[in-house]
Design a protein around this motif. Structure first.
Motif, short mmCIF file in Angstrom:
data_model
loop_
_atom_site.label_atom_id
_atom_site.label_comp_id
_atom_site.label_asym_id
_atom_site.label_seq_id
_atom_site.Cartn_x
_atom_site.Cartn_y
_atom_site.Cartn_z
N THR A 91 -0.90 -4.30 -3.31
CA THR A 91 0.49 -3.86 -3.24
C THR A 91 0.60 -2.50 -2.59
OG1 THR A 91 1.00 -5.14 -5.23
CG2 THR A 91 2.56 -3.43 -4.60
N SER A 140 0.40 2.64 3.13
CA SER A 140 -0.05 1.66 4.13
C SER A 140 -0.20 2.30 5.50
CB SER A 140 0.93 0.49 4.19
OG SER A 140 2.18 0.91 4.69
N TYR A 172 -0.39 -2.46 1.30
CA TYR A 172 0.48 -3.20 2.21
C TYR A 172 1.95 -2.77 2.14
CZ TYR A 172 -2.84 -6.61 3.99
OH TYR A 172 -3.87 -7.21 4.65
N TRP A 173 2.46 -2.44 0.94
CA TRP A 173 3.90 -2.24 0.79
C TRP A 173 4.28 -0.88 0.21
CZ3 TRP A 173 1.85 -7.06 -0.97
CH2 TRP A 173 2.06 -8.09 -0.06
N SER A 174 3.54 0.15 0.51
CA SER A 174 3.92 1.50 0.09
C SER A 174 3.72 2.43 1.29
CB SER A 174 3.06 1.95 -1.10
OG SER A 174 1.79 2.36 -0.66
N MET A 198 10.09 5.91 -4.00
CA MET A 198 8.94 5.29 -3.37
C MET A 198 7.67 5.74 -4.09
SD MET A 198 8.64 3.06 -1.19
CE MET A 198 9.50 2.32 0.12
#
Length: 145
Positions: free
Chosen positions: A125, A133, A128-130, A1
């Motif tokens: 990015t 967020s 919103y998608w890590s 991640m």
């Protein structure tokens, strides 16, 4: 991640703001002939094939600039509304692009504008998608056990 810190998000917001300003300055300079006559003459092709009135495009551009500026400030402060405004600014740009017709820019404007787009997309990015967020949703609920 992907692990991103608050400092990296804030640094990216500052970089995005500076790139937006540089893009607008380079486009203005090209339109007024300060970066060479080739880009200035090529700008006469702008708005060929326009599907909406020019004044409507100007309003959309001002709205996009306002949303982007407020979105950068809100994201810098790690507010939820900031990241939503950044997303709406991108959506508005994507929806307005086909209506604009021809758009001719010089190499400097395209280079700086391309960097601006990459930084904007990276920031969206990440926010919103890590795991970063979670910085935008407020405090995590306390688990009582």
């Amino acid at each position: 991640m992907l692990t991103v810190t608050r400092t990296q998000i804030r640094t990216t917001c500052v970089a995005l703001g500076m790139l937006c300003a540089a893009t607008m300055l380079s486009i203005w300079a090209e339109q007024h002939g300060y970066l060479g006559s080739v880009a200035h003459r090529a700008g006469s092709w702008n708005y060929q094939g326009l599907l909406v009135p020019v004044w409507l495009l100007e309003i959309v551009a001002l709205a996009q600039l306002a949303l982007l500026t407020l979105g950068i400030v809100g994201t810098f402060m790690l507010r939820t509304w900031g990241r939503h405004l950044l997303a709406v600014a991108l959506l508005l740009a994507l929806l307005a692009a086909p209506l604009r017709g021809e758009a001719v820019f010089g190499p400097l404007s395209l280079f700086v504008g391309g960097l601006t787009g990459f930084v904007h997309m990276w920031l969206l990015t990440v926010i919103y998608w890590s795991p970063a967020s979670m910085l935008f949703v407020g405090k995590a609920p306390a688990v009582v056990g």
